[in-house]
Design a protein around this motif. Structure first.
Motif, short mmCIF file in Angstrom:
data_model
loop_
_atom_site.label_atom_id
_atom_site.label_comp_id
_atom_site.label_asym_id
_atom_site.label_seq_id
_atom_site.Cartn_x
_atom_site.Cartn_y
_atom_site.Cartn_z
N ARG A 176 8.27 5.61 -1.80
CA ARG A 176 9.60 6.00 -1.30
C ARG A 176 10.13 5.01 -0.28
O ARG A 176 11.34 4.97 -0.04
CB ARG A 176 9.52 7.40 -0.69
N ALA A 213 12.12 16.48 -11.26
CA ALA A 213 12.11 15.09 -11.73
C ALA A 213 10.79 14.74 -12.40
O ALA A 213 10.75 13.93 -13.33
CB ALA A 213 12.39 14.14 -10.57
N PHE A 232 5.15 10.42 -12.98
CA PHE A 232 6.38 10.31 -12.21
C PHE A 232 6.35 9.07 -11.31
O PHE A 232 7.34 8.33 -11.20
CB PHE A 232 6.56 11.58 -11.38
N GLU A 260 6.86 6.03 -13.64
CA GLU A 260 8.18 5.90 -14.27
C GLU A 260 9.31 5.81 -13.26
O GLU A 260 10.27 5.07 -13.48
CB GLU A 260 8.40 7.08 -15.22
N ARG A 261 9.23 6.56 -12.16
CA ARG A 261 10.33 6.58 -11.20
C ARG A 261 10.18 5.52 -10.12
O ARG A 261 11.17 4.97 -9.64
CB ARG A 261 10.41 7.98 -10.56
N HIS A 262 8.94 5.23 -9.73
CA HIS A 262 8.71 4.36 -8.57
C HIS A 262 7.94 3.09 -8.88
O HIS A 262 7.68 2.31 -7.96
CB HIS A 262 7.99 5.14 -7.48
N GLY A 265 13.36 12.29 -5.17
CA GLY A 265 13.01 11.24 -6.11
C GLY A 265 11.73 10.55 -5.80
O GLY A 265 11.05 10.83 -4.84
#
Length: 383
Positions: free
Chosen positions: A24, A76, A155, A158-160, A383
């Motif tokens: 993050r 998410a 997650f 794929e997101r970070h 997120g």
């Protein structure tokens, strides 16, 4: 040679909590684990993100933060929140004073005492005589750990952009270099080691200084004979005598004395009742606590029966059957619920020593990353 801002050794929930906090902040993160997927305590539990009853102080406050993070990422990450809240059903007169004292404390914020009828509105199969003194908390959430932990890892990828190295053992940390068993080298500016209950692979002498051992627990999956819906997770008087947020209150002393006198076998086997419900209607039930440097791998039918005796004293589910049994182990240490060790300015060892990793790891991760990289406001991020 691969280079990262942060390398995390261990892909259990504590490692994932640190990976999320670092990602993050935009850090390039690699997570390294010796197994093909998370297979330890992180997937062998209730999935019950517990706030109410955690020990006063940082355990309770970090659990509140971790619960918020679970809620923030759930949609998410594709994680279903299966239950919210807790009903703690007390049947012993001594439990009343503990519940009242808890409600009067800072930790009782948002909680309330329920009558038996109100408790049954949340848990219809609750025996009324088992809920003479009931505590309700809205703070908890429940996920299916064996599904949720892999979904958190997905997650993060794929997101970070977090990279995972599965089936890879780290044999030495010589920051900024990590050496793997196959002779590979990973470079990272900082390293966080989250070993769970593996105490001898990396920095064994530093971990041993904290007096760590292992706790073995037994758990079961129970299927009701007829469909039932539990609106919340369920606990009982034994939880008031074991969870430190209740048990350390002065008002808990009479209850603990009675439990010691009348439920000797339960107390000797470290048993307290937690019941959560899965999406298929089955119930996850436990658990027990036995301590040893190397616990044996065998489940005891006698211990399971003690757990089921308490289950049947609290819930009215005739004809229920046990469909699955398993054993878990986690790190334990007397007088502390976790520790963070600092071998160097760029290396941390983080171990939860009380079995509450799922309930606190996201909060601990933010704390560690804040100490490594400087604190910034993370609360309310998504997120």
């Amino acid at each position: 040679m691969a280079t990262f801002d942060l390398a995390i050794v261990g892909a259990g929930i504590v490692g994932l909590g640190h990976a999320l906090a670092a990602a993050r902040r935009g850090k390039r993160v690699v997570v390294i684990d010796r197994d093909a997927q998370a297979n330890g305590a992180s997937v062998r539990n209730f999935g019950f993100v517990t706030v109410t009853g955690q020990g006063a102080g940082d355990c309770w406050s970090l659990a509140r933060r971790a619960r918020d993070v679970w809620v923030e990422i759930a949609d998410a990450a594709g994680i279903d929140i299966l239950q919210r809240g807790l009903v703690l059903a007390g049947r012993l007169p001594e439990s009343e004073a503990v519940i009242e004292a808890f409600l009067a404390s800072e930790m009782g914020e948002g909680c309330e005492r329920l009558g038996a009828g109100q408790a049954l509105s949340h848990v219809p199969c609750l025996r009324p005589e088992a809920a003479r003194f009931a505590l309700y908390s809205p703070h908890e959430v429940r996920v299916e750990s064996r599904q949720a932990v892999p979904l958190v890892a997905r997650f993060l990828t794929e997101r970070h952009g977090v990279e995972f190295r599965w089936g890879t053992s780290v044999v030495a940390v010589e920051a900024p270099r990590l050496i793997t068993a196959d002779g590979g080298v990973i470079e990272a500016e900082a390293v966080i080691i989250c070993p769970g209950d593996e105490f001898t692979a990396l920095f064994p002498e530093r971990i041993a200084a904290y007096g760590v051992t292992r706790c073995k627990l037994q758990m079961m999956r129970v299927r009701p004979a007829t469909p039932v819906s539990l609106g919340t997770a369920v606990m009982s008087d034994l939880g008031l005598g074991r969870y430190l947020g209740y048990a350390e209150l002065p008002e808990a002393e009479p209850l603990k004395r009675r439990l010691d006198a009348e439920m000797v076998a339960h107390r000797e086997n470290g048993i307290h009742l937690i019941v959560t419900q899965s999406a298929d209607g089955s119930l996850v039930v436990g658990d027990s606590h036995h301590y040893a440097a190397t616990p044996d791998p065998f489940g005891s039918d006698e211990v399971d029966q003690l757990i089921l005796d308490e289950f049947d004293a609290v819930l009215d589910l005739p004809g229920r059957t046990v469909t699955e049994r398993w054993i878990g182990t986690y790190a334990s240490a007397s007088g502390r619920w976790r520790f963070t060790d600092k071998p160097s300015d760029s290396v941390r060892i983080v171990v939860v020593t009380s079995g509450c990793g799922a309930s606190t790891a996201f909060g601990i991760g933010e704390e560690t990353i804040g100490e490594l990289y400087g604190r910034q406001e993370l609360y309310g991020q998504h997120g």
